[in-house]
Design an enzyme around this catalytic site. Structure first.
Site, PDB file in Angstrom:
ATOM      1  N   MET A 189       0.842  -1.195   0.000  1.00 23.13           N
ATOM      2  CA  MET A 189       0.000   0.000   0.000  1.00 23.13           C
ATOM      3  C   MET A 189       0.881   1.251   0.000  1.00 23.13           C
ATOM      4  O   MET A 189       0.448   2.334   0.378  1.00 23.13           O
ATOM      5  CB  MET A 189      -0.935  -0.017   1.211  1.00 23.13           C
ATOM      6  CG  MET A 189      -1.900  -1.207   1.145  1.00 23.13           C
ATOM      7  SD  MET A 189      -3.433  -0.960   2.027  1.00 23.13           S
ATOM      8  CE  MET A 189      -2.837  -0.767   3.685  1.00 23.13           C
ATOM      9  N   GLY A 190       2.135   1.084  -0.425  1.00 22.75           N
ATOM     10  CA  GLY A 190       3.030   2.229  -0.527  1.00 22.75           C
ATOM     11  C   GLY A 190       3.596   2.662   0.807  1.00 22.75           C
ATOM     12  O   GLY A 190       3.612   1.888   1.765  1.00 22.75           O
ATOM     13  N   LEU A 207       6.696   3.123   1.347  1.00 28.35           N
ATOM     14  CA  LEU A 207       7.613   1.984   1.436  1.00 28.35           C
ATOM     15  C   LEU A 207       8.752   2.216   2.422  1.00 28.35           C
ATOM     16  O   LEU A 207       9.216   3.332   2.614  1.00 28.35           O
ATOM     17  CB  LEU A 207       8.200   1.697   0.047  1.00 28.35           C
ATOM     18  CG  LEU A 207       7.159   1.389  -1.039  1.00 28.35           C
ATOM     19  CD1 LEU A 207       7.862   1.097  -2.358  1.00 28.35           C
ATOM     20  CD2 LEU A 207       6.251   0.233  -0.652  1.00 28.35           C
ATOM     21  N   HIS A 208       9.177   1.127   3.055  1.00 28.44           N
ATOM     22  CA  HIS A 208      10.307   1.167   3.983  1.00 28.44           C
ATOM     23  C   HIS A 208      11.199  -0.042   3.689  1.00 28.44           C
ATOM     24  O   HIS A 208      10.907  -0.827   2.767  1.00 28.44           O
ATOM     25  CB  HIS A 208       9.808   1.170   5.436  1.00 28.44           C
ATOM     26  CG  HIS A 208       8.804   0.094   5.733  1.00 28.44           C
ATOM     27  ND1 HIS A 208       9.146  -1.240   5.784  1.00 28.44           N
ATOM     28  CD2 HIS A 208       7.470   0.152   5.956  1.00 28.44           C
ATOM     29  CE1 HIS A 208       8.077  -1.950   6.054  1.00 28.44           C
ATOM     30  NE2 HIS A 208       7.024  -1.136   6.149  1.00 28.44           N
ATOM     31  N   HIS A 242       9.679  -3.486   2.982  1.00 26.98           N
ATOM     32  CA  HIS A 242       9.162  -3.754   1.634  1.00 26.98           C
ATOM     33  C   HIS A 242      10.329  -4.084   0.690  1.00 26.98           C
ATOM     34  O   HIS A 242      10.235  -4.994  -0.133  1.00 26.98           O
ATOM     35  CB  HIS A 242       8.434  -2.521   1.084  1.00 26.98           C
ATOM     36  CG  HIS A 242       7.167  -2.181   1.802  1.00 26.98           C
ATOM     37  ND1 HIS A 242       7.036  -1.062   2.593  1.00 26.98           N
ATOM     38  CD2 HIS A 242       5.967  -2.804   1.851  1.00 26.98           C
ATOM     39  CE1 HIS A 242       5.817  -1.009   3.090  1.00 26.98           C
ATOM     40  NE2 HIS A 242       5.140  -2.055   2.673  1.00 26.98           N
ATOM     41  N   ARG A 245       3.083   2.721   9.158  1.00 30.65           N
ATOM     42  CA  ARG A 245       2.429   3.533  10.190  1.00 30.65           C
ATOM     43  C   ARG A 245       3.442   4.163  11.151  1.00 30.65           C
ATOM     44  O   ARG A 245       3.130   5.150  11.815  1.00 30.65           O
ATOM     45  CB  ARG A 245       1.449   2.675  10.997  1.00 30.65           C
ATOM     46  CG  ARG A 245       0.248   2.254  10.187  1.00 30.65           C
ATOM     47  CD  ARG A 245      -0.536   1.189  10.913  1.00 30.65           C
ATOM     48  NE  ARG A 245      -1.400   0.477   9.999  1.00 30.65           N
ATOM     49  CZ  ARG A 245      -2.668   0.762   9.769  1.00 30.65           C
ATOM     50  NH1 ARG A 245      -3.230   1.733  10.417  1.00 30.65           N
ATOM     51  NH2 ARG A 245      -3.377   0.076   8.909  1.00 30.65           N
TER      52      ARG A 245
END
Ligand code: PAF
Length: 281
Positions: A29-30, A32-33, A36, A188
């Site tokens: 869901m984007g 990104l870290h 991912h 989050r």
């Protein structure tokens, strides 16, 4: 390459599959870290090309303010992925492109694995996840798809989904990627300041306590201790802390010999909901 429509993606993938290329899919869901990027790296170990979808899926949000506040960073995400590997196909569809027949979730029967914990606290969430993943598998038709163990119930339901839909894709789970503090990487986390990030490490510390004491204490003793730690930390609201066998994901206080268990936790800090889990035996 960034592709926005289903038709253009199918055309690009047809050319690759005609050349017998192995296609991997990493749905996201984007925002990104590194977690991912680690999934994408994992995918490149087995696949010739990796499709990363970036789509904030409205049908899996049971809370509209959570959907609104979900971090979005599309341009930066696309360039991060292409810096990592220029072959990556980044699929960034609009809501209309995916939900041609209306923004509604299909209803699935995943059995006990989606009934408790996240299933209880986020009504309808797993139907939304099942719906988007079924759509993405139909569109991309990947040979393999990669999901993080942080969302362990999600990983289990996706394995169940392909049993139900008979979609020919291999589901691969990847270990949770963590900060050096132990906090599980999550999009989050971007909504937390430094102090809150430190407070949030209590989730992982609780899970480590569970793992280290699983053979020494009863489940109810461990739960009592962890509840006490959260009672002392007013900035974090514990939603649940449970133990469940991996085959049914039903919270239990009993240990059955030879069964594999995990501990699961969810807590809210500053309106941000965090989850994590760990294998305890
Ligand atoms: O884990 C997520 O980011 C989402 O639930 C997923 C799998 C991309 C489906 O929207």
């Amino acid at each position: 390459m960034q592709i926005k429509t289903v038709e253009a993606l199918k055309d690009a993938l047809n050319l690759l599959t005609q050349k017998n290329q192995i296609i991997g899919l990493v749905p996201t869901m984007g925002a990104l870290h590194d977690g991912h990027l680690a999934l994408v790296e994992h995918a490149y170990k087995d696949c010739d090309y990796v499709v990363v979808s970036i789509f904030v899926n409205p049908t899996q949000f049971n809370n509209s303010s959570d959907l609104q506040k979900y971090p979005r960073n599309l341009e930066a995400d696309v360039s991060l992925l292409h810096q990592q590997n220029s072959k990556t196909i980044v699929f960034t569809p609009s809501i209309e492109e995916i939900y041609k027949e209306g923004v509604v979730a299909e209803t699935f029967d995943f059995g006990s694995i989606t009934k408790f914990m996240e299933g209880e606290f986020r009504q309808g969430h797993f139907d939304g996840v099942g719906t988007i993943i079924k759509h993405l598998f139909n569109i991309v038709q990947p040979h393999k798809a990669y999901f993080g163990e942080k969302d362990y119930q999600q990983l289990s339901l996706i394995k169940k989904l392909v049993e139900i839909t008979k979609q020919p894709v291999e589901i691969i789970g990847s270990p949770t990627y963590r900060e050096t503090s132990g906090l599980a990487k999550s999009s989050r986390n971007k909504r937390l300041d430094e102090q809150q990030l430190e407070v949030a490490t209590l989730l992982h510390r609780s899970l480590l306590y569970a793992k280290n004491n699983f053979n020494k204490l009863s489940i109810s003793e461990i739960k009592e201790k962890v509840k006490g730690l959260f009672d002392q930390e007013k900035r974090l609201d514990l939603e649940y802390f449970e133990f469940a066998a991996v085959d049914d994901l039903i919270p239990t206080e009993d240990k059955v010999e030879n069964k594999k268990y995990r501990a699961f936790i969810a807590a809210v800090i500053n309106d941000v909901r965090l989850i994590d889990n760990i294998s305890v035996n």
